[in-house]
Design a protein around this motif. Structure first.
Motif, PDB file in Angstrom:
ATOM      1  N   TRP A   1     111.099  25.135  19.744  1.00  0.00           N
ATOM      2  CA  TRP A   1     111.394  26.259  18.949  1.00  0.00           C
ATOM      3  C   TRP A   1     111.670  27.555  19.606  1.00  0.00           C
ATOM      4  N   ARG A   2     113.360  28.240  18.471  1.00  0.00           N
ATOM      5  CA  ARG A   2     114.004  29.080  18.403  1.00  0.00           C
ATOM      6  C   ARG A   2     113.897  30.363  17.790  1.00  0.00           C
ATOM      7  N   VAL A   3     114.299  31.665  17.691  1.00  0.00           N
ATOM      8  CA  VAL A   3     114.532  32.318  17.155  1.00  0.00           C
ATOM      9  C   VAL A   3     116.465  32.521  17.404  1.00  0.00           C
ATOM     10  N   SER A   4     117.275  33.080  15.643  1.00  0.00           N
ATOM     11  CA  SER A   4     118.135  33.137  15.797  1.00  0.00           C
ATOM     12  C   SER A   4     118.733  34.265  14.030  1.00  0.00           C
ATOM     13  N   CYS A   5     119.329  34.602  14.447  1.00  0.00           N
ATOM     14  CA  CYS A   5     120.420  35.641  13.312  1.00  0.00           C
ATOM     15  C   CYS A   5     121.185  34.867  12.512  1.00  0.00           C
ATOM     16  N   PHE A   6     121.039  34.537  11.289  1.00  0.00           N
ATOM     17  CA  PHE A   6     122.203  33.935  10.982  1.00  0.00           C
ATOM     18  C   PHE A   6     123.012  35.271  10.626  1.00  0.00           C
TER      19      PHE A   6
ATOM     20  N   LEU B   1     109.651  38.991  12.658  1.00  0.00           N
ATOM     21  CA  LEU B   1     110.618  39.198  14.155  1.00  0.00           C
ATOM     22  C   LEU B   1     110.871  40.217  13.930  1.00  0.00           C
ATOM     23  N   ARG B   2     111.520  41.081  14.787  1.00  0.00           N
ATOM     24  CA  ARG B   2     112.383  42.252  14.914  1.00  0.00           C
ATOM     25  C   ARG B   2     114.214  42.033  14.074  1.00  0.00           C
ATOM     26  N   PRO B   3     114.650  42.894  13.704  1.00  0.00           N
ATOM     27  CA  PRO B   3     116.134  43.150  13.535  1.00  0.00           C
ATOM     28  C   PRO B   3     116.355  42.555  14.727  1.00  0.00           C
ATOM     29  N   CYS B   4     117.630  41.704  14.418  1.00  0.00           N
ATOM     30  CA  CYS B   4     118.748  41.385  15.444  1.00  0.00           C
ATOM     31  C   CYS B   4     119.653  43.309  15.942  1.00  0.00           C
ATOM     32  N   ARG B   5     119.825  42.818  16.824  1.00  0.00           N
ATOM     33  CA  ARG B   5     121.159  44.008  17.741  1.00  0.00           C
ATOM     34  C   ARG B   5     121.587  44.761  16.365  1.00  0.00           C
ATOM     35  N   CYS B   6     122.143  43.336  15.865  1.00  0.00           N
ATOM     36  CA  CYS B   6     123.416  43.721  14.731  1.00  0.00           C
ATOM     37  C   CYS B   6     123.250  44.794  13.522  1.00  0.00           C
ATOM     38  N   LYS B   7     121.539  44.969  13.687  1.00  0.00           N
ATOM     39  CA  LYS B   7     120.935  45.330  12.308  1.00  0.00           C
ATOM     40  C   LYS B   7     120.582  44.461  11.566  1.00  0.00           C
TER      41      LYS B   7
ATOM     42  N   CYS C   1     124.736  36.998  12.522  1.00  0.00           N
ATOM     43  CA  CYS C   1     125.926  37.161  13.620  1.00  0.00           C
ATOM     44  C   CYS C   1     125.500  36.130  14.734  1.00  0.00           C
ATOM     45  N   GLY C   2     124.773  35.079  14.518  1.00  0.00           N
ATOM     46  CA  GLY C   2     124.551  34.221  15.258  1.00  0.00           C
ATOM     47  C   GLY C   2     123.650  33.345  16.661  1.00  0.00           C
ATOM     48  N   HIS C   3     123.456  35.408  17.209  1.00  0.00           N
ATOM     49  CA  HIS C   3     122.190  35.337  18.348  1.00  0.00           C
ATOM     50  C   HIS C   3     121.179  34.056  18.393  1.00  0.00           C
ATOM     51  N   THR C   4     121.248  34.386  19.355  1.00  0.00           N
ATOM     52  CA  THR C   4     120.020  33.361  19.920  1.00  0.00           C
ATOM     53  C   THR C   4     119.383  33.610  21.160  1.00  0.00           C
ATOM     54  N   VAL C   5     117.547  33.180  20.766  1.00  0.00           N
ATOM     55  CA  VAL C   5     117.111  33.414  21.874  1.00  0.00           C
ATOM     56  C   VAL C   5     115.864  32.195  21.923  1.00  0.00           C
ATOM     57  N   ASP C   6     116.693  31.557  22.894  1.00  0.00           N
ATOM     58  CA  ASP C   6     116.304  29.205  22.989  1.00  0.00           C
ATOM     59  C   ASP C   6     116.031  29.231  24.166  1.00  0.00           C
TER      60      ASP C   6
ATOM     61  N   GLN D   1     108.411  34.078  18.809  1.00  0.00           N
ATOM     62  CA  GLN D   1     108.472  35.186  18.898  1.00  0.00           C
ATOM     63  C   GLN D   1     108.716  36.487  19.847  1.00  0.00           C
ATOM     64  N   MET D   2     107.183  35.870  20.745  1.00  0.00           N
ATOM     65  CA  MET D   2     107.201  37.414  21.821  1.00  0.00           C
ATOM     66  C   MET D   2     108.856  37.929  22.576  1.00  0.00           C
ATOM     67  N   GLU D   3     109.216  36.408  23.189  1.00  0.00           N
ATOM     68  CA  GLU D   3     111.009  36.784  23.955  1.00  0.00           C
ATOM     69  C   GLU D   3     111.944  37.184  22.591  1.00  0.00           C
ATOM     70  N   TRP D   4     111.761  36.620  21.360  1.00  0.00           N
ATOM     71  CA  TRP D   4     113.052  37.836  20.451  1.00  0.00           C
ATOM     72  C   TRP D   4     112.060  39.390  20.353  1.00  0.00           C
ATOM     73  N   ASN D   5     111.551  39.434  20.185  1.00  0.00           N
ATOM     74  CA  ASN D   5     111.278  41.150  19.648  1.00  0.00           C
ATOM     75  C   ASN D   5     111.166  41.657  21.182  1.00  0.00           C
ATOM     76  N   PHE D   6     110.234  41.300  22.225  1.00  0.00           N
ATOM     77  CA  PHE D   6     111.201  42.047  23.136  1.00  0.00           C
ATOM     78  C   PHE D   6     112.483  42.183  23.837  1.00  0.00           C
ATOM     79  N   GLN D   7     113.190  41.352  23.627  1.00  0.00           N
ATOM     80  CA  GLN D   7     114.638  41.516  23.409  1.00  0.00           C
ATOM     81  C   GLN D   7     115.251  42.455  22.900  1.00  0.00           C
ATOM     82  N   ILE D   8     115.121  42.732  22.149  1.00  0.00           N
ATOM     83  CA  ILE D   8     116.096  43.161  20.896  1.00  0.00           C
ATOM     84  C   ILE D   8     114.897  45.026  20.285  1.00  0.00           C
TER      85      ILE D   8
END
Length: 72
Positions: free
Chosen positions: A43-48, A20-26, A50-55, A65-72
């Motif tokens: 399934w969802r992906v979350s940053c532990f 997974l790519r790093p979050c927007r918060c780095k 800042c709490g940013h989540t793709v769900d 995974q695809m949605e998270w890596n695309f959005q970030i």
């Protein structure tokens, strides 16, 4: 961050196909969260950090995974 319905948390290895790519918060403290929904397991992906989540209610981990890596 919602973890009350979590069944499993998977933090992929950086060199794996599930990376997974790093979050927007780095932060690289991101992971897959498998959870129970009224329609079954999802399934969802979350940053532990800042709490940013793709769900979007993904039934397949790869779709989350695809949605998270695309959005970030």
């Amino acid at each position: 961050m919602m973890l009350n319905n979590a069944i499993e948390i998977r933090k992929p290895e950086p060199d794996s196909q599930y990376r997974l790519r790093p979050c927007r918060c780095k932060s690289d403290n991101v992971a897959y969260v498998k959870y129970e929904d009224q329609d079954g397991e999802k399934w969802r992906v979350s940053c532990f950090d800042c709490g940013h989540t793709v769900d979007k209610g993904y039934t397949v981990q790869h779709d989350a995974q695809m949605e998270w890596n695309f959005q970030i």
